[in-house]
Design a protein around this motif. Structure first.
Motif, mmCIF file in Angstrom:
data_model
loop_
_atom_site.group_PDB
_atom_site.id
_atom_site.type_symbol
_atom_site.label_atom_id
_atom_site.label_comp_id
_atom_site.label_asym_id
_atom_site.label_seq_id
_atom_site.Cartn_x
_atom_site.Cartn_y
_atom_site.Cartn_z
ATOM 1 N N ALA A 11 -27.754 -2.487 52.991
ATOM 2 C CA ALA A 11 -28.253 -1.431 52.069
ATOM 3 C C ALA A 11 -29.495 -1.826 51.141
ATOM 4 C CB ALA A 11 -26.911 -0.859 51.122
ATOM 5 N N LYS A 12 -29.673 -2.973 51.040
ATOM 6 C CA LYS A 12 -30.596 -3.624 49.995
ATOM 7 C C LYS A 12 -32.089 -3.530 50.920
ATOM 8 C CE LYS A 12 -28.969 -5.175 46.246
ATOM 9 N NZ LYS A 12 -29.372 -4.848 45.092
ATOM 10 N N LEU A 13 -31.948 -3.695 52.220
ATOM 11 C CA LEU A 13 -33.288 -3.780 53.107
ATOM 12 C C LEU A 13 -33.404 -2.337 53.366
ATOM 13 C CD1 LEU A 13 -32.699 -6.732 55.436
ATOM 14 C CD2 LEU A 13 -34.103 -6.698 53.330
ATOM 15 N N ALA A 14 -32.671 -1.420 53.256
ATOM 16 C CA ALA A 14 -32.933 -0.084 53.433
ATOM 17 C C ALA A 14 -33.844 0.715 52.588
ATOM 18 C CB ALA A 14 -31.411 0.863 53.600
ATOM 19 N N ARG A 15 -33.312 -0.065 51.269
ATOM 20 C CA ARG A 15 -34.321 0.315 50.130
ATOM 21 C C ARG A 15 -35.666 -0.640 50.025
ATOM 22 N NH1 ARG A 15 -32.350 -0.937 44.077
ATOM 23 N NH2 ARG A 15 -32.410 -3.237 44.917
ATOM 24 N N GLY A 16 -35.575 -1.787 50.414
ATOM 25 C CA GLY A 16 -36.505 -2.650 50.759
ATOM 26 C C GLY A 16 -37.437 -3.438 49.859
ATOM 27 N N ALA A 17 -37.243 -3.234 48.464
ATOM 28 C CA ALA A 17 -38.080 -3.843 47.482
ATOM 29 C C ALA A 17 -38.148 -5.244 47.445
ATOM 30 C CB ALA A 17 -37.419 -3.553 45.892
ATOM 31 N N ASP A 18 -39.285 -5.982 46.973
ATOM 32 C CA ASP A 18 -39.352 -7.560 47.089
ATOM 33 C C ASP A 18 -38.062 -8.113 46.684
ATOM 34 O OD1 ASP A 18 -42.036 -6.994 47.824
ATOM 35 O OD2 ASP A 18 -42.970 -7.761 46.000
ATOM 36 N N ARG A 19 -37.376 -7.854 45.709
ATOM 37 C CA ARG A 19 -36.271 -8.527 45.325
ATOM 38 C C ARG A 19 -35.188 -8.181 46.242
ATOM 39 N NH1 ARG A 19 -33.994 -4.907 40.203
ATOM 40 N NH2 ARG A 19 -33.570 -2.955 41.280
ATOM 41 N N ASP A 20 -35.116 -7.299 47.254
ATOM 42 C CA ASP A 20 -34.171 -6.979 48.066
ATOM 43 C C ASP A 20 -34.398 -7.873 49.320
ATOM 44 O OD1 ASP A 20 -33.016 -4.889 46.557
ATOM 45 O OD2 ASP A 20 -34.668 -3.554 47.352
ATOM 46 N N LEU A 21 -35.606 -8.179 49.610
ATOM 47 C CA LEU A 21 -35.938 -9.267 50.684
ATOM 48 C C LEU A 21 -35.587 -10.420 50.146
ATOM 49 C CD1 LEU A 21 -39.670 -7.665 51.721
ATOM 50 C CD2 LEU A 21 -37.784 -7.993 53.135
ATOM 51 N N ILE A 22 -35.711 -11.009 49.275
ATOM 52 C CA ILE A 22 -35.452 -12.151 48.875
ATOM 53 C C ILE A 22 -33.927 -12.665 48.470
ATOM 54 C CG2 ILE A 22 -35.399 -13.894 46.938
ATOM 55 C CD1 ILE A 22 -38.178 -12.619 45.993
ATOM 56 N N PHE A 23 -33.322 -11.419 48.336
ATOM 57 C CA PHE A 23 -31.704 -11.503 48.185
ATOM 58 C C PHE A 23 -31.231 -11.583 49.637
ATOM 59 C CE2 PHE A 23 -27.759 -8.908 48.702
ATOM 60 C CZ PHE A 23 -26.785 -9.783 47.623
ATOM 61 N N ALA A 24 -31.838 -10.633 50.526
ATOM 62 C CA ALA A 24 -31.585 -10.765 52.019
ATOM 63 C C ALA A 24 -31.648 -11.937 52.787
ATOM 64 C CB ALA A 24 -32.201 -9.711 52.586
ATOM 65 N N ALA A 25 -32.980 -12.563 52.422
ATOM 66 C CA ALA A 25 -33.073 -14.128 52.795
ATOM 67 C C ALA A 25 -32.335 -15.080 52.546
ATOM 68 C CB ALA A 25 -34.660 -14.300 52.537
ATOM 69 N N ARG A 26 -31.771 -14.910 51.235
ATOM 70 C CA ARG A 26 -30.892 -15.843 50.680
ATOM 71 C C ARG A 26 -29.444 -15.775 51.269
ATOM 72 N NH1 ARG A 26 -33.295 -18.636 47.013
ATOM 73 N NH2 ARG A 26 -34.425 -17.870 45.294
ATOM 74 N N CYS A 27 -29.082 -14.622 51.511
ATOM 75 C CA CYS A 27 -27.829 -14.248 52.326
ATOM 76 C C CYS A 27 -27.566 -14.762 53.558
ATOM 77 C CB CYS A 27 -27.678 -12.799 52.166
ATOM 78 S SG CYS A 27 -27.068 -12.184 50.511
ATOM 79 N N ILE A 28 -28.929 -14.342 54.409
ATOM 80 C CA ILE A 28 -28.881 -15.042 55.725
ATOM 81 C C ILE A 28 -29.061 -16.567 55.778
ATOM 82 C CG2 ILE A 28 -30.332 -14.875 57.573
ATOM 83 C CD1 ILE A 28 -31.404 -12.093 57.109
ATOM 84 N N GLY A 29 -29.830 -17.212 54.798
ATOM 85 C CA GLY A 29 -29.976 -18.435 54.789
ATOM 86 C C GLY A 29 -28.792 -19.295 54.516
ATOM 87 N N SER A 30 -27.870 -18.695 53.556
ATOM 88 C CA SER A 30 -26.370 -19.273 53.495
ATOM 89 C C SER A 30 -25.230 -18.972 54.245
ATOM 90 C CB SER A 30 -26.129 -18.715 52.162
ATOM 91 O OG SER A 30 -25.542 -17.376 52.348
ATOM 92 N N GLY A 31 -25.684 -18.153 55.273
ATOM 93 C CA GLY A 31 -24.844 -18.058 56.536
ATOM 94 C C GLY A 31 -23.766 -16.871 56.057
ATOM 95 N N LEU A 32 -24.019 -16.154 54.919
ATOM 96 C CA LEU A 32 -23.145 -15.047 54.687
ATOM 97 C C LEU A 32 -23.264 -13.850 55.790
ATOM 98 C CD1 LEU A 32 -21.284 -14.432 52.447
ATOM 99 C CD2 LEU A 32 -23.131 -13.216 51.159
ATOM 100 N N VAL A 33 -24.515 -13.690 56.129
ATOM 101 C CA VAL A 33 -24.704 -12.477 57.112
ATOM 102 C C VAL A 33 -25.648 -13.060 58.237
ATOM 103 C CG1 VAL A 33 -24.369 -10.714 55.250
ATOM 104 C CG2 VAL A 33 -26.664 -11.549 55.884
ATOM 105 N N THR A 34 -25.603 -12.309 59.555
ATOM 106 C CA THR A 34 -26.412 -12.684 60.434
ATOM 107 C C THR A 34 -27.408 -11.509 60.592
ATOM 108 O OG1 THR A 34 -25.127 -11.718 62.157
ATOM 109 C CG2 THR A 34 -24.662 -13.860 61.493
ATOM 110 N N ASN A 35 -28.480 -11.842 61.207
ATOM 111 C CA ASN A 35 -29.723 -10.887 61.466
ATOM 112 C C ASN A 35 -28.968 -9.557 62.394
ATOM 113 O OD1 ASN A 35 -31.746 -9.760 63.533
ATOM 114 N ND2 ASN A 35 -33.299 -11.085 62.314
#
Length: 224
Positions: free
Chosen positions: A140-164
């Motif tokens: 949902a964050k990436l569907a909006r796609g603001a800069d802060r959403d991208l950073i949030f998504a990168a942190r979630c992927i980097g932490s292993g919380l979600v996958t690509n």
């Protein structure tokens, strides 16, 4: 009112928000969306994923409450009582943002994967918080796609919380056409930046970011 200090929110803050909304609207279910929805199911989250001054909520009985209070919207009621600048905000150093079921772009079956948290309502009963799964939150964050959403998504992927792949599968259920293509590209951008989330908005790899920063330094030096 002075701006609130951004701090890592915790599950105590989440519980306070859930309890406050449930008590006012006399409901036993509260929906939580947005980045802090991760707190519904996750403990020990990276503090950088919890840096916020708001929690997005809506009561499970919003349609019934609005039918009984003609001319009023549940989201506006939350904003007035618990929103930015309210006494609640001043007292707890965070606020509740009133939203509704249309605020976040979620796949039709998101509730099949929803996560829950049940707390004491301090009146002898319980309240259940319902939130999208972490994958659907990030999508949902990436569907909006603001800069802060991208950073949030990168942190979630980097932490292993979600996958690509899982995030893409969620997006494929909620978007189509050009909107989907753009969102899928953002998933890959966030994935590339998982070890350096600050680079996500520009779409840089670590090497590209270092080169870019180096070039900026050269331009500054040449310009005096």
């Amino acid at each position: 009112m002075a701006a609130s200090k951004v701090r890592p929110l915790g599950q105590d803050d989440l519980d306070r928000a859930i309890r406050s909304v449930a008590t006012h609207f006399e409901t036993d279910t509260v929906y939580v969306i947005g980045s802090q929805a991760l707190l519904v199911s996750q403990t020990g989250l990276d503090s950088r994923l919890r840096m916020s001054v708001e929690i997005d909520c809506y009561p499970g009985n919003a349609p019934e409450w609005e039918a009984q209070h003609v001319g009023f919207e549940a989201s506006e009621e939350i904003a007035a009582l618990f929103g930015e600048g309210s006494f609640f905000h001043q007292g707890h150093n965070f606020f509740i943002d009133g939203v509704d079921e249309t605020t976040a772009i979620l796949p039709p079956d998101w509730q099949d994967r929803a996560v829950t948290r049940t707390i004491d309502d301090h009146a002898g009963g319980t309240v259940t918080a319902v939130a999208p799964s972490p994958v659907d939150v990030v999508a949902a964050k990436l569907a909006r796609g603001a800069d802060r959403d991208l950073i949030f998504a990168a942190r979630c992927i980097g932490s292993g919380l979600v996958t690509n792949r899982a995030v893409k599968q969620s997006l494929e259920q909620s978007l189509d056409g050009e909107a989907l293509a753009q969102a899928l590209a953002l998933v890959d951008r966030a994935s590339r930046a998982k070890n350096n989330p600050a680079s996500a908005p520009a779409g840089f790899t670590n090497a590209q970011l270092l080169a870019f920063l180096g070039d900026l330094g050269k331009v500054k030096d040449e310009g005096g």
